[in-house]
Design an enzyme around this catalytic site. Structure first.
Site, PDB file in Angstrom:
ATOM      1  N   GLU A 137      -0.414   4.755  -5.138  1.00 27.27           N
ATOM      2  CA  GLU A 137      -0.795   3.246  -4.956  1.00 27.27           C
ATOM      3  C   GLU A 137      -1.630   2.744  -5.968  1.00 27.27           C
ATOM      4  OE1 GLU A 137      -1.006   5.279  -2.491  1.00 27.27           O
ATOM      5  OE2 GLU A 137       0.744   4.668  -1.136  1.00 27.27           O
ATOM      6  N   HIS A 190      -0.628   3.057  10.892  1.00 28.58           N
ATOM      7  CA  HIS A 190       0.546   2.111  10.709  1.00 28.58           C
ATOM      8  C   HIS A 190       0.369   0.851  11.417  1.00 28.58           C
ATOM      9  CE1 HIS A 190       1.818   6.199  10.141  1.00 28.58           C
ATOM     10  NE2 HIS A 190       2.590   5.727   9.213  1.00 28.58           N
TER      11      HIS A 190
END
Lengths: 538, 439
Positions: free
Chosen positions: B172, B242
C-alpha cells in the site's frame, strides 16, 4: 604531500569537536589509547568533557585501516586492489564497468567497485595488468578539453567507451553563467569547460558547507547538513543527467542542484528562510526544491522519495510510449544506505522492476546513518547486491571518483531508457562530516578514520591531483578558486541574512490549492489575536 | 444486520459442515453470478453479495465444491425472506423507498438520461469517464486488472490498455507513493487500496508526503492528481479488518480531502470531482452499498462539488448528520420518528475534510438539536469534531446536548456487529431523547 595543503580552507568537521591544542603532537598517543583516557592523559584542559567518560560501544574500537594510507600517499606506483571506506568488508576494485543486468550472473562474493581514477589522480590500468603506473602524457598547457579527452582515450583504451561519450569532456554549447570569464566579448573556452566547472563547483560546495555550518554554530541559521566527501557523487552524476530528468533527493545532494544552476543566493535564502525562499520559509534549512530545475523538494521522512520516483518514472514511460518525438527522460532517486532499509525502498524496487519504469536508484553508501555504521544496517553485501533479487540491473562504483560516477550514471541512463527498466547504482564513499549540526561524530567513530578519508580518498583532492597532472591546475589556482568561492558564499549569505521573513499569510496558503473556509476563519482569528496583543509578525 | 443472519441461515441449511465455524464464504467472480444479483421486483429485495478477504477470487475448483449463490438465493426465495424482516427490527435495504426516482429530486437537476446502477457500477462509470476524458489518468492497485475484488474496475483494462489499468505488487505504501510521484509530474493517478483497513502502511506517504506536498515546496510541486480509493465500513461479517472506517485518522491531516458518498448517484459525481480536484483526495466507498444500493445514475459526465454538505430532507425539530452507509439507517430512523410527529433534518456531509460546517450551523440554529452518527468508534471519531465545532458556534441556540451515536470503543467485532453498529433504533432513541431533553 605537496597538495595536502590545498584543503586548508575546508576544516574537517571533526576537528572542531576535539579540544586538544596539541592534537597533532599527541595523535599517535591518542590513537593507541582508549578514547576517553586519551583525552585526559594529554595534560590539556578538556572543556568539552563535561561528563564522565562513557563506555564506547563495541563497534567503536574496530580498527578501520585506510587503504595502505602511508604507502599510497608516498608513492604513486602502488595501485590499490581493495577498497574499504567504511565497514569491515574489503571490496575488490575493478577497472571494468559492468552493469550486471537481470538474468546475468551476479558477482559471486563481494561485488567489485568500478573505479577509473585512483587516489593519486591517475587513471587505473586494466585489471590484472602487470604494468604499474606508467608515465603520463603531459599535454602542453594550451590543450583544450577535447584534446585531453583524446589523449586519455589513447593512453587508457580500456576506458575509451566511457571517456569518449563522457559529457565531462564535452564543451558546453553556451558558456556556464557561473564560471568567471575574463573577457565577455571573447569566446572564453574556460567558461564552457565542463570539467573545470565540475571542479569549481566541488570547491564551491565545500566552501558553502563550511561557511554555512559555521553560521549554524554562530546561531545565524538553525540547522545545516554538510556534504564533505560526497562532492564527486553530486558533480559526477548531475553532469550525466539531462535537464528533463527529475531528481528525487534525500538531503545530502545539494551539489546536484548546484550543478543544475541553483545559485548560492538561492541556497542561502532557503537556509535563512527569508522572503526569497522558494519554499516560502516553511521548511528547515537544506530542504531545497526547485520546479524550474526539476529537483523535487526535499522532505525529512527517509525513503519516501524512492516510491515517488517510481511514479514519476512511470509517467515518463507512458509519455515515451505516447509521444515518440519527446525527449526521453528518467527519474533518479538518491538515498543513503540507511534509507535503503526503509519499507519504501523495498516497495519501490519491486514496483520499478515489475512495472518496468525507466529510473536510476542511486545509493550513497557513506558508511554511517547518523551513528549507525553499516554493520548495524545490513548483513548482506551492501545495497547493490539486492538488485538482482528485485530483477533490476546494478553496478557498484567508487563514489569518490568523479569519472567513474559519471560513466556509471551515463551508462545506467542509457540502459534505463532503452529497456525501460530500473538500474541501481551503489556509490561507495565516506561521510567525512557529521550527520548534521545536531551531531558530534567523534562520539562514535575514530578520528583516524576521518583523517584518512580527508587525506587520502577525498574526492576533491583526487580531482585536484588529476588536474594538476595535466597542467590545468596548480596550488595557486586552486587557492584562488577557494578564495573566490569563499567571497561569493559570504556575499550571498550576508545578502540572505538581512532579507525579511515571509509574510504571515504564507502559513495558511498552499495547504490546499484554494484556501478553504475554515482556514480563512483561522487566519482571521490569528490576525485578531496579534492585533489584540500588539504583536507584529516579524 | 439482517442479511448476515439471512445468509447464515440459508447457508447453514446448505453447508452444515462449513458453518460450524464462522467461516468466510468465498465466492467466485464468474459472470453467471451477476444475473442472480438483480433487483427482484416481486419481493423488492436486493440480494447482497458476501465479499470478504483478499482471496475473493477463488479458483473454479474451490467454487465448485461450495454451493453457489444460486442455491443460497433459492433458499432465500423459498422463505420469501420475510421471516427475518418481520422478526428483527433492522431493515432491509429497499433503497427505492428512500429515493423514489419518479419524484423529481431537487438536489439533482435533470442531467439527462439515467441508468439504474449499483454503487460499484456507478464507480466503474466514473472511472470510465475519467480515463476517457483525461489521457494521463491511470488506475492501479492490487487486483485492479481483472476487475477488482469489488468489480469497480471491470472492463477498464480491455478498453484502456494494460499500461493505464494495471496491477501493482502488494504494497500500500508503494501504491500511495507511486500515485504521488506520478501526479507530481502532472498526471492523474487513481490508486486503489483494497480495503480501508489496509490503508495504514500508506499513512506515512499520505500524511507526511501527500498532504504536505504542495505546502512544503512553496507551491512549486503538487500532487493534485492523486485520488486514493478504498472500500470502507461495515459489511455484515467483516470483523476487525474488513469493516473499519478510518476517516478520523485521515481527517486529522491538513492538506487532504476526504470524501465519502452515500449512494451510486452521488458517488459518480463525487468521484469525478475528486479525481479532478486540485488536491489529493481519499475517496472512501461504503462497501456494503456496492451491490445493495441501486439508483438512477445519470449517464452524463457530472461533478458534485466537494466541501459541500447535502440536506437530504428538511425538518424543524432536530438536525441529524451522518455520512456514507450510515445515512440509510438514519433515514429509517427519521421515517420512524416522523411517524411520531418529529420532523428531522437529515444532512449528508459528503466531504469530511474540509467539511461544510456552515450548513450544519445554519441547520442547528434552526432546530436547536443535533445528532451525529457514524460507524467508527465514538472516541475521537469524526463526530467529535462536528460536535465540538457546533457547540462552540451554536451554544446558545442548542436546546439539548449534542448526541453522538457511534460504534463502541472496541475493535470492530464479528458476531456482535449487530449490537455494535449504531442502527436506526439507537438513532431513534437518540432523537426521542433530545426531544425529551428539549422540552
Amino acid at each position: 604531500m605537496m597538495l595536502r595543503g590545498l584543503n586548508y580552507y575546508a576544516k574537517p568537521a571533526i576537528r572542531q569537536c576535539s579540544n586538544t591544542v596539541g592534537a597533532h603532537k599527541h595523535r599517535r598517543q591518542l590513537s593507541s589509547l582508549p578514547h576517553h583516557l586519551a583525552r585526559q592523559n594529554n595534560g590539556m584542559v578538556n572543556i568539552y568533557l563535561t561528563k564522565m567518560p562513557r563506555p564506547m560501544p563495541k563497534t567503536f574500537n574496530r580498527l578501520k585501516k585506510p587503504i595502505n594510507a602511508e604507502e599510497d600517499v608516498a608513492s604513486l606506483q602502488h595501485v590499490p586492489s581493495h577498497l574499504s571506506y567504511a565497514g569491515s568488508k574489503r571490496m575488490p576494485i575493478t577497472s571494468e564497468m559492468r552493469l550486471v543486468k537481470p538474468g546475468e550472473d551476479a558477482p559471486s562474493g563481494i561485488w567489485p567497485v568500478f573505479r577509473m581514477m585512483d587516489e593519486s589522480g591517475n587513471f587505473r590500468k586494466p585489471d590484472n595488468s602487470h604494468h604499474t603506473n606508467v608515465s603520463k602524457i603531459i599535454p602542453p598547457k594550451h590543450h583544450d578539453l577535447l584534446q585531453l579527452q583524446s589523449a586519455l582515450a589513447i593512453q587508457y583504451p580500456h576506458f575509451k567507451h566511457s571517456l569518449m561519450p563522457s559529457r565531462l569532456f564535452q564543451l558546453s554549447k553556451n558558456p556556464y553563467s557561473d564560471m568567471p570569464s575574463l573577457k565577455k566579448e571573447e569566446e572564453d573556452s574556460d567558461a564552457k569547460n565542463t570539467l573545470l566547472r565540475a571542479h569549481r563547483q566541488m570547491h564551491r560546495l565545500r566552501t558553502m558547507d563550511t561557511i554555512l555550518h559555521n553560521a549554524q554554530r554562530q546561531g545565524r541559521i538553525s540547522f545545516y547538513m554538510t556534504h564533505y566527501g560526497e562532492e564527486a557523487i553530486h558533480m559526477g552524476s548531475a553532469s550525466a543527467l539531462s535537464p528533463q530528468d527529475v531528481i528525487f533527493a534525500q538531503y545530502r545532494e545539494a551539489g546536484l542542484l548546484m550543478w543544475r544552476g541553483f545559485t548560492l543566493e538561492q541556497f542561502c535564502n532557503q537556509c535563512f528562510s527569508n522572503d526569497y525562499d522558494l519554499g516560502k520559509g516553511r521548511q528547515m534549512p537544506i530542504h531545497y526544491g526547485s520546479r524550474a530545475l526539476n529537483y523535487q523538494t526535499v522532505s525529512s521522512p527517509l525513503g519516501t522519495q524512492i516510491t515517488q520516483a517510481v511514479g514519476a518514472a512511470y509517467k515518463f514511460k507512458l509519455d515515451a510510449m505516447n509521444n515518440k518525438e519527446k525527449q526521453a527522460a528518467i527519474s533518479i532517486v538518491y538515498f543513503g544506505e540507511g534509507a535503503a532499509s526503509t519499507v519504501d525502498f523495498h516497495s519501490a524496487c519491486n514496483f520499478a522492476a515489475t512495472l518496468g519504469t525507466p529510473m536510476i536508484f542511486f545509493c550513497r553508501n557513506n558508511g554511517y546513518a547518523i551513528s549507525t555504521p553499516v554493520e548495524d544496517q545490513y548483513a548482506g553485501d551492501g545495497i547493490v547486491s539486492r538488485a538482482p533479487g528485485y530483477g533490476m540491473a546494478g553496478i557498484r562504483v567508487d563514489g569518490n571518483d568523479v569519472f567513474a560516477v559519471h560513466a556509471a550514471v551515463a551508462e545506467a541512463r542509457k540502459l534505463a531508457i532503452e529497456t525501460s527498466m530500473p538500474v541501481m547504482i551503489e556509490a561507495m564513499t565516506y561521510r567525512q562530516g557529521h550527520h548534521s549540526t545536531s551531531d558530534d561524530s567523534s562520539t562514535y567513530r575514530d578520528v583516524d578514520e576521518v583523517q584518512a578519508a580527508q587525506d587520502v580518498t577525498d574526492p576533491i583532492l583526487r580531482m585536484d591531483k588529476f588536474l594538476c597532472h595535466y597542467g590545468w591546475m596548480d596550488e595557486d589556482a586552486v587557492a584562488s578558486i577557494g578564495k573566490e568561492e569563499r567571497a561569493a558564499v559570504l556575499r550571498a549569505m550576508e545578502a540572505a541574512e538581512i532579507r525579511p521573513k515571509p509574510k504571515l499569510d504564507t502559513m495558511f496558503t498552499d495547504v490546499y490549492q484554494e484556501k478553504p473556509p475554515h482556514l480563512i476563519r483561522q487566519e482571521r482569528e490569528l490576525r485578531q489575536y496579534l492585533k489584540r496583543h500588539n504583536i507584529t509578525f516579524h | 444486520m439482517m442479511t448476515t443472519t439471512l445468509m447464515q441461515r440459508a447457508c447453514r441449511r446448505m453447508l452444515p459442515q462449513a458453518m460450524q465455524r464462522h467461516d468466510i464464504i468465498k465466492t467466485s467472480c464468474c459472470k453467471s453470478l451477476t444475473s442472480s444479483f438483480q433487483y427482484n421486483h416481486e419481493q423488492q429485495q436486493y440480494s447482497q453479495e458476501v465479499v470478504i478477504g483478499r482471496s475473493f477470487h477463488s479458483s473454479s475448483s474451490a467454487a465448485a465444491s461450495q454451493p453457489s449463490y444460486h442455491e443460497a438465493e433459492a433458499a432465500h426465495d423459498k422463505n420469501n425472506g420475510h421471516n427475518e424482516l418481520q422478526t428483527t427490527t433492522s431493515c432491509s435495504f429497499p433503497y427505492e423507498e428512500a429515493y423514489n426516482p419518479t419524484k423529481p429530486d431537487p438536489n439533482y437537476p435533470s442531467l439527462g438520461p439515467t441508468t439504474k446502477l449499483n454503487l460499484f457500477q456507478s464507480i466503474n462509470s466514473a472511472l470510465h469517464t475519467s480515463l476517457s476524458t483525461d489521457p494521463t489518468a491511470i488506475l492501479f492497485g492490487e487486483d485492479v486488472a481483472f476487475g477488482g475484488v469489488f468489480r469497480t474496475s471491470q472492463n477498464l483494462r480491455d478498453e484502456f490498455g494494460q499500461h493505464r489499468v494495471f496491477n501493482t505488487p502488494l504494497s500500500e505504501n508503494g501504491i500511495a507513493g507511486m500515485a504521488i510521484g506520478y501526479a507530481s509530474m502532472g498526471g492523474t493517478a487513481i490508486g486503489e487500496i483494497q480495503f480501508a483497513d489496509y490503508i495504514f502502511p500508506a499513512m506515512d506517504q499520505i500524511v507526511n508526503e501527500m498532504a504536505k506536498f504542495r505546502y512544503r515546496s512553496g507551491n512549486q510541486w503538487s500532487c493534485a492528481g492523486v485520488t486514493l480509493r478504498a472500500p470502507c465500513g461495515a459489511v455484515g461479517h467483516g470483523g476487525l479488518y474488513h469493516s473499519q472506517s478510518p476517516e478520523a485518522y485521515l481527517c486529522h491531516t491538513p492538506g487532504l480531502v476526504v470524501v465519502m458518498p452515500r449512494g451510486p448517484r452521488c458517488a459518480k459525481g463525487l468521484l469525478l470531482s475528486s479525481i479532478r480536484c486540485k488536491d489529493p483526495v481519499i475517496f472512501l466507498e461504503p462497501k456494503i452499498l456496492y451491490r445493495s444500493a441501486v439508483e438512477e445514475v445519470p449517464d452524463a459526465d457530472y461533478e458534485i462539488p466537494l466541501g459541500k454538505a447535502e440536506i437530504m430532507q428538511q425538518g424543524t425539530d432536530v438536525t441529524i448528520v451522518g455520512w456514507g452507509a450510515q445515512l440509510r439507517r438514519l433515514q429509517q430512523a427519521c421515517d420512524l420518528a416522523s411517524k411520531e410527529g418529529i420532523s428531522c433534518e437529515l444532512i449528508d456531509l459528503r466531504t469530511l475534510l474540509p467539511w461544510d460546517s456552515e450548513t450544519i450551523i445554519r441547520s442547528v440554529k434552526k432546530t436547536g438539536k443535533l445528532i451525529v452518527s457514524h460507524e467508527a468508534p465514538i472516541t475521537c471519531g469524526f463526530g467529535a469534531e462536528v460536535a465540538a465545532t457546533l457547540q462552540q458556534e451554536c451554544f446558545f441556540h442548542l436546546e439539548a446536548p449534542i448526541q453522538r451515536v457511534a460504534g463502541y470503543d472496541t475493535p470492530f467485532p464479528l458476531v456482535a456487529e449487530k449490537y455494535y453498529l449504531p442502527d436506526e433504533t439507537k438513532n431513534l432513541d437518540a432523537i426521542k431523547k433530545v426531544m425529551e431533553l428539549a422540552k
